[in-house]
Design a protein around this motif. Structure first.
Motif, PDB file in Angstrom:
ATOM      1  N   LEU A  31      24.267  17.871  46.993  1.00 50.50           N
ATOM      2  CA  LEU A  31      25.278  16.839  47.276  1.00 50.50           C
ATOM      3  C   LEU A  31      25.080  15.551  46.566  1.00 50.50           C
ATOM      4  O   LEU A  31      25.726  14.751  46.064  1.00 50.50           O
ATOM      5  N   LEU A  32      23.694  15.206  46.896  1.00 56.35           N
ATOM      6  CA  LEU A  32      23.140  13.936  46.416  1.00 56.35           C
ATOM      7  C   LEU A  32      23.280  13.990  45.047  1.00 56.35           C
ATOM      8  O   LEU A  32      23.627  12.841  44.446  1.00 56.35           O
ATOM      9  N   ALA A  33      22.779  14.851  44.273  1.00 53.05           N
ATOM     10  CA  ALA A  33      22.797  14.816  42.817  1.00 53.05           C
ATOM     11  C   ALA A  33      24.311  14.559  42.425  1.00 53.05           C
ATOM     12  O   ALA A  33      24.550  13.823  41.459  1.00 53.05           O
ATOM     13  N   GLY A  34      25.337  15.589  42.757  1.00 52.03           N
ATOM     14  CA  GLY A  34      26.579  15.477  42.252  1.00 52.03           C
ATOM     15  C   GLY A  34      27.248  14.131  42.524  1.00 52.03           C
ATOM     16  O   GLY A  34      27.805  13.667  41.601  1.00 52.03           O
ATOM     17  N   GLY A  35      26.896  13.691  43.756  1.00 55.82           N
ATOM     18  CA  GLY A  35      27.457  12.521  43.933  1.00 55.82           C
ATOM     19  C   GLY A  35      26.951  11.303  43.098  1.00 55.82           C
ATOM     20  O   GLY A  35      27.558  10.362  42.491  1.00 55.82           O
ATOM     21  N   ALA A  36      25.555  11.406  42.987  1.00 51.82           N
ATOM     22  CA  ALA A  36      25.040  10.205  41.935  1.00 51.82           C
ATOM     23  C   ALA A  36      25.787  10.592  40.594  1.00 51.82           C
ATOM     24  O   ALA A  36      25.857   9.383  39.788  1.00 51.82           O
ATOM     25  N   GLY A  37      25.821  11.464  40.049  1.00 47.12           N
ATOM     26  CA  GLY A  37      26.178  11.811  38.737  1.00 47.12           C
ATOM     27  C   GLY A  37      27.579  11.215  38.577  1.00 47.12           C
ATOM     28  O   GLY A  37      28.000  10.436  37.679  1.00 47.12           O
ATOM     29  N   ALA A  38      28.512  11.588  39.614  1.00 50.13           N
ATOM     30  CA  ALA A  38      29.837  11.045  39.615  1.00 50.13           C
ATOM     31  C   ALA A  38      29.745   9.328  39.749  1.00 50.13           C
ATOM     32  O   ALA A  38      30.602   8.837  38.856  1.00 50.13           O
ATOM     33  N   ALA A  39      28.955   8.734  40.301  1.00 52.10           N
ATOM     34  CA  ALA A  39      29.126   7.444  40.509  1.00 52.10           C
ATOM     35  C   ALA A  39      28.701   6.921  39.247  1.00 52.10           C
ATOM     36  O   ALA A  39      29.233   6.041  38.752  1.00 52.10           O
ATOM     37  N   LEU A  40      27.635   7.351  38.377  1.00 51.09           N
ATOM     38  CA  LEU A  40      27.126   6.869  37.558  1.00 51.09           C
ATOM     39  C   LEU A  40      28.286   6.995  36.436  1.00 51.09           C
ATOM     40  O   LEU A  40      28.471   6.220  35.294  1.00 51.09           O
ATOM     41  N   GLY A  41      28.822   8.094  36.276  1.00 52.26           N
ATOM     42  CA  GLY A  41      29.884   8.435  35.408  1.00 52.26           C
ATOM     43  C   GLY A  41      31.002   7.643  35.557  1.00 52.26           C
ATOM     44  O   GLY A  41      31.643   7.067  34.618  1.00 52.26           O
ATOM     45  N   TRP A  42      31.150   7.160  36.530  1.00 56.89           N
ATOM     46  CA  TRP A  42      32.724   6.362  36.785  1.00 56.89           C
ATOM     47  C   TRP A  42      32.175   4.898  36.396  1.00 56.89           C
ATOM     48  O   TRP A  42      32.844   4.380  36.167  1.00 56.89           O
ATOM     49  N   PHE A  43      30.949   4.752  36.754  1.00 59.52           N
ATOM     50  CA  PHE A  43      30.323   3.337  36.326  1.00 59.52           C
ATOM     51  C   PHE A  43      30.407   2.994  34.842  1.00 59.52           C
ATOM     52  O   PHE A  43      30.648   1.889  34.331  1.00 59.52           O
ATOM     53  N   ALA A  44      30.030   4.065  33.960  1.00 58.95           N
ATOM     54  CA  ALA A  44      29.996   3.744  32.477  1.00 58.95           C
ATOM     55  C   ALA A  44      31.346   3.991  31.980  1.00 58.95           C
ATOM     56  O   ALA A  44      31.827   3.016  31.018  1.00 58.95           O
ATOM     57  N   SER A  45      32.193   4.637  32.487  1.00 61.20           N
ATOM     58  CA  SER A  45      33.487   5.110  31.723  1.00 61.20           C
ATOM     59  C   SER A  45      34.603   4.440  32.309  1.00 61.20           C
ATOM     60  O   SER A  45      35.905   4.291  31.822  1.00 61.20           O
ATOM     61  N   GLU A  46      34.687   4.023  33.585  1.00 61.05           N
ATOM     62  CA  GLU A  46      36.046   3.244  34.458  1.00 61.05           C
ATOM     63  C   GLU A  46      36.400   1.973  33.431  1.00 61.05           C
ATOM     64  O   GLU A  46      35.617   1.291  33.071  1.00 61.05           O
ATOM     65  N   THR A  47      37.745   1.937  33.361  1.00 59.72           N
ATOM     66  CA  THR A  47      38.255   0.928  32.448  1.00 59.72           C
ATOM     67  C   THR A  47      39.108  -0.109  33.213  1.00 59.72           C
ATOM     68  O   THR A  47      39.493  -0.849  32.650  1.00 59.72           O
ATOM     69  N   GLY A  48      39.224   0.169  34.430  1.00 60.75           N
ATOM     70  CA  GLY A  48      40.554  -0.665  35.164  1.00 60.75           C
ATOM     71  C   GLY A  48      40.011  -2.075  35.309  1.00 60.75           C
ATOM     72  O   GLY A  48      40.594  -3.021  35.327  1.00 60.75           O
ATOM     73  N   ALA A  49      38.753  -2.349  35.421  1.00 64.42           N
ATOM     74  CA  ALA A  49      37.988  -3.456  35.765  1.00 64.42           C
ATOM     75  C   ALA A  49      37.422  -4.312  34.701  1.00 64.42           C
ATOM     76  O   ALA A  49      37.106  -5.348  34.532  1.00 64.42           O
ATOM     77  N   TRP A  50      37.243  -3.363  33.528  1.00 65.26           N
ATOM     78  CA  TRP A  50      36.382  -4.176  32.272  1.00 65.26           C
ATOM     79  C   TRP A  50      37.011  -3.735  31.100  1.00 65.26           C
ATOM     80  O   TRP A  50      37.754  -3.010  30.899  1.00 65.26           O
ATOM     81  N   SER A  51      37.072  -4.813  30.310  1.00 62.68           N
ATOM     82  CA  SER A  51      37.572  -4.767  28.859  1.00 62.68           C
ATOM     83  C   SER A  51      36.503  -4.147  27.990  1.00 62.68           C
ATOM     84  O   SER A  51      35.406  -4.170  28.237  1.00 62.68           O
ATOM     85  N   TRP A  52      36.916  -3.872  26.603  1.00 64.71           N
ATOM     86  CA  TRP A  52      35.932  -3.618  25.694  1.00 64.71           C
ATOM     87  C   TRP A  52      35.228  -4.475  24.924  1.00 64.71           C
ATOM     88  O   TRP A  52      35.588  -5.432  24.330  1.00 64.71           O
ATOM     89  N   ASP A  53      33.851  -4.855  25.485  1.00 63.21           N
ATOM     90  CA  ASP A  53      33.184  -6.186  25.152  1.00 63.21           C
ATOM     91  C   ASP A  53      31.460  -5.482  25.306  1.00 63.21           C
ATOM     92  O   ASP A  53      31.371  -4.395  25.560  1.00 63.21           O
ATOM     93  N   ALA A  54      30.546  -6.556  25.251  1.00 65.66           N
ATOM     94  CA  ALA A  54      29.416  -6.195  25.284  1.00 65.66           C
ATOM     95  C   ALA A  54      28.950  -5.649  26.882  1.00 65.66           C
ATOM     96  O   ALA A  54      28.034  -4.777  26.886  1.00 65.66           O
ATOM     97  N   SER A  55      29.699  -5.722  27.747  1.00 73.16           N
ATOM     98  CA  SER A  55      29.636  -5.090  29.157  1.00 73.16           C
ATOM     99  C   SER A  55      29.462  -3.768  28.998  1.00 73.16           C
ATOM    100  O   SER A  55      28.682  -2.986  29.768  1.00 73.16           O
TER     101      SER A  55
END
Length: 468
Positions: A31-55
């Protein structure tokens, strides 16, 4: 104090910490591994709050480094597979809603959820298998090779055919303009961290955790950061690939593309032609239209586009149009088609290497259309020869995979650009940026200008303020 004992799934493991046992089961680790992976995947690919730039580059690089740390800490291959599966599930969370948009309201939403979970499970299983087999059969190098095995098994066919939005695309953020060598550097970082001596004891005392893992992990992270900075500095001194005069045509529509033969379809064809003519008259020598822009190429389509082909011939220009071409006879009412970029006026055909499973590749269907799986890695597909030189190309679904461009770049001499034709009309509002960033990160990895032509859906909502 005794080391952490890893028990079978569902059973408890005990660690003696200050005389009191702490029970950690493999189910908890999972559960910890699956949750950590999902959180990291969301952090990297989520587009709602960030635009395409250096961030975006920074977020992908940071998310990958944290993934490597988590890979080191989790105790078994099963949990490592769930770590990758969690990332993929978060990065492809748009699949269920895209399913209903693609197939219409009569399609079962549960089928979309099943496809979404199946993709994550298959990719995670491949990662777990690569890690498990390497650790079992490669002795002292097993831990390091386990990470490499996971990267390779998830990235190349057959699993690579559905390996969408993989974390390994972070190589583009970390090691720009290094090509496939960037993937090797990324694997090296993960292999070094995974192969450090000692067994992870996440429940051990803080000082023991630091001695066994903290100090060497910090060294690996510092070395990785230094390597990343050095590569980016060196790449800045390399001569950039000169941009080419490539015009791309982007169309925004409300809803799916119109059916061929209707008035709206002819209006769309007229628009594509007008914009292509305008681009040529303004001096562009290469014009790219989106995937499927011409729909089905037949005698009627050839006649309709003949004037544009003649203009391109006179102006010494080239137009790449997205076209579906028959690839064989029909069987049991199922017509086989090729998804291609068709070059005008020469008539050269550049076919896709991977078509969307279920959506386009569906040999089980009783009627309608099906497109080939298209897996011919060494067939020179993915390389188009234009007037100014070679270009690498992708068609829609190939943008979210890693192997098509990797294979093409290895076989290409000195490509001048990446040309991409896509159709994102079925993706939910704001979610087309995930696919866009996958191809942008790969273009950054190969150090090539990107010319991307695309059809978007939900035009009014798209203008309403989604970032990207």
């Amino acid at each position: 104090m005794t080391p952490l004992q890893i028990a079978p799934l569902g059973m408890a493991a005990e660690v003696d910490l200050s005389g009191e046992p702490i029970r950690l089961s493999r189910s908890v680790w999972a559960l910890l591994a699956g949750g950590a992976g999902a959180a990291l995947g969301w952090f990297a690919s989520e587009t709602g709050a960030w635009s395409w730039d250096a961030s975006v580059n920074g977020r992908y690089a940071l998310a990958f480094m944290l993934l490597v740390l988590a890979w080191r800490v989790v105790p078994c291959s099963f949990s490592r597979g769930l770590l990758v599966a969690g990332w993929v599930s978060a990065a492809t969370a748009m699949i269920p809603s895209a399913w209903t948009r693609f197939f219409g309201q009569e399609a079962s939403p549960l089928a979309g959820v099943a496809v979404w979970l199946s993709v994550a499970i298959c990719v995670g299983s491949a990662a777990a298998a690569g890690d498990f087999v390497s650790r079992r059969w490669m002795g002292r190098w097993g831990a390091s090779m386990g990470f490499a095995g996971a990267v390779l098994l998830t990235s190349i066919p057959p699993v690579g055919l559905i390996g969408m939005a993989l974390p390994w695309v972070a190589a583009g953020a970390m090691f720009p303009r290094t090509g496939v060598a960037g993937y090797a550097l990324l694997i090296l970082i993960g292999a070094l961290a995974a192969g450090l001596p000692g067994r992870p004891t996440a429940a051990a005392r803080a000082e023991r955790l630091w001695q066994k893992h903290g100090r060497p992990l910090v060294l690996v992270m510092l070395a990785s950061t230094g390597l990343m900075i050095a590569v980016q500095v060196m790449s800045s001194f390399r001569a950039a690939v000169e941009g080419q005069p490539i015009a791309t045509i982007t169309v925004e529509m409300n809803g799916p593309p119109p059916l061929p033969g209707g008035s709206k379809w002819f209006d769309l064809q007229d628009r594509f032609k007008r914009e292509a003519v305008a681009a040529i008259e303004q001096g562009s020598r290469t014009v790219v239209l989106p995937e499927g822009s011409v729909s089905f190429w037949d005698h009627g389509a050839s006649m309709y586009w003949a004037d544009l082909a003649q203009l391109a011939r006179v102006r010494h220009a080239q137009v790449l149009v997205g076209a579906y071409l028959p690839s064989g006879g029909s069987e049991h009412g199922l017509q086989a088609m090729d998804n291609t970029l068709l070059e005008l006026p020469s008539g050269k055909v550049y076919p896709a290497r991977a078509n969307l499973p279920v959506g386009m590749f569906r040999p089980w269907a009783r009627s309608g259309l099906t497109f080939p799986l298209g897996v011919e890695p060494w067939s020179k597909k993915g390389i188009a020869m234009l007037e100014f030189g070679e270009v690498l190309y992708t068609i829609c679904y190939e943008e979210v995979l890693l192997w098509p461009l990797a294979m093409a770049s290895v076989q290409s001499g000195s490509p001048k650009a990446i040309v991409s034709a896509a159709s994102n009309w079925f993706l939910p509002v704001g979610k087309w940026h995930s696919q866009e960033r996958m191809i942008q990160l790969q273009a950054r990895l190969y150090g090539l200008p990107l010319a991307r032509s695309v059809v978007y859906g939900n035009a009014e909502k798209r203008r309403g303020g989604t970032n990207g």
